[in-house]
Design a protein around this motif. Sequence first.
Motif, short mmCIF file in Angstrom:
data_model
loop_
_atom_site.label_atom_id
_atom_site.label_comp_id
_atom_site.label_asym_id
_atom_site.label_seq_id
_atom_site.Cartn_x
_atom_site.Cartn_y
_atom_site.Cartn_z
N TYR A 200 13.69 -31.05 19.44
CA TYR A 200 14.79 -31.12 20.41
C TYR A 200 15.08 -29.57 20.58
N GLY B 18 14.03 -30.37 24.27
CA GLY B 18 15.26 -30.78 24.84
C GLY B 18 16.17 -29.75 25.34
N ARG C 161 13.50 -26.25 26.83
CA ARG C 161 12.97 -26.94 28.04
C ARG C 161 12.20 -26.20 28.88
N HIS D 67 11.05 -36.86 25.94
CA HIS D 67 11.70 -35.48 26.79
C HIS D 67 11.20 -35.44 28.20
N PRO E 207 14.52 -37.35 30.50
CA PRO E 207 14.42 -37.47 29.15
C PRO E 207 14.96 -38.78 28.75
N ARG F 258 16.71 -41.67 20.98
CA ARG F 258 15.72 -41.12 20.15
C ARG F 258 15.69 -41.56 18.76
#
Length: 530
Positions: free
Chosen positions: A417, A421, A424, A474, A507, A513
């Motif tokens: 993440y 996430g 990015r 993602h 995402p 998730r």
Amino acid sequence: MFLTITTTGSDGRPATDLGFLLHKHPGKAQAFSTAYGTAHVFYPEADDGRCTAALLLEVDPVALVRRGRGKGRGGAPDSALAQYVNDRPYAASSLLAVALSTVFASALKGQCKARPELPAQSLPLCLDLPAVPARGGTELVRRLFEPLGWTVRAEPVPLDTAFPEWGDSRYVRLGLEGEHTVAEALRHLYVLLPVLDDAKHYWVAPDEVDKLLRAGEGWLADHPEQKLITGRYLARRWSLTRDALERLELARLAEADDTAAEEIDNAVEESAETEAGEPTGAEAAESAEATAEQTDGAEERPVPLAVQRRATILGVLREVKAARVLDLGCGQGQLLGDLLKEPRFTDIVGLDVSMRALQETRRRLRLDRMPERQSERLRLVQGSLAYTDARLKGYDAAVLSEVVEHVDPPRLPALEYAVFGAARPRSVVVTTPNVEYNVRWESLPAGHVRHRDHRFEWTREEFRAWSREVAERHGYEVEFRPVGPDDPEVGPPTQLAHFRLAADRVPVPATARPACVPTTALTPAKEARA
């Protein structure tokens, strides 16, 4: 200069316990010789209900000049007269801080042989200092002490009460009240008095970093004015300040991970003959043999796998026309050195959790000797991929070269993440060992991973399954490439995944998730630990 420490007693705890904590008997006055004068300790009041300990430091101006030539304010005056006429005997400065460490050494360490249970107890304390130099005024005083839980009384001292129009001096009358252990209170004063004064009467040597970190343990790492405190305490010596800040960040990360700092700061091996992620001697030899076979007997120098890996990564970065690149888990900076050789990479960041790794990177790349125009392209930062970091946003590409296998499997979702996430980047390049290829290393015992710090090593299918799920979660697309000789039976020694941000995909919501890495991805780690 003068300091009083006052506490009140309660049922079962007489105020005179302060005498045990300071290791100074309330029934007598004591004098201690210091390098710059004499320190006196006495108790203006001492009974079960209330006890006050006073520290009076008589500074010898002549000794200050003789011992401090060229060192701090006492030794570097603006004129000859200032050597003997200055505020040092009256204002609470680094002289008082040194006296605290000399006279109350055991109390600073939180030690009490007679009553070992006392140092850990918080007491209602009131500290009073009639004259404290404060470069920054009462506002800075509050910014320094209030985050530590003190109620602050800071009154500016007028230049002259007879001439109020002259305004205030740079001194304040300081009072602090709060619930603290005596050791905490003394450590706060030991560090912050020189910070408020913004001067030291002695030369600041490298061992001052250790003194700062010892006195700041438990509070400095999270203080909102950490940088100001560190810089002023170390007399704005940048090399020492940087060292202290890096060590503080390491301590903070270790505490957040509930582990020892030594376990986090382990990226630099005692012997750096081989690069992280490769079995000592074996992989280089095997790579040499493979390369020699590919050249059909031509006498060419074999290319180590580490060099092939970096070349493949650079090729991917060129393909996507990346200019701003993150090297996450940069280690000793080999890839950073290659990135700096190509002007196309205009903004390069090397991040690692290990302070020693970053220091080794500076040494290897000779950052102190690098031309300014080139060094401006590179920034080294200390941080952990287990946490999101605003400094990593907005980059064209990120590289995790031989990084994921050093992460405990339960923490892989956090790394995922933080990179895919939160940061990015448009492209992400991930390389990791192919555990299937390990059978080709004659020097690698069966069932062992290539490096003692590897938490696991994935098969090709496991790595591809993890990569595809990350891409799906993602909004990325992913492709795979071999690095090194691609064995028809067991594949290449290193596997590479190239993630590209897909404009038409979004995402997966956080609630969808998975809570942890796929079960299949944990198998190699279990085998390695077995």
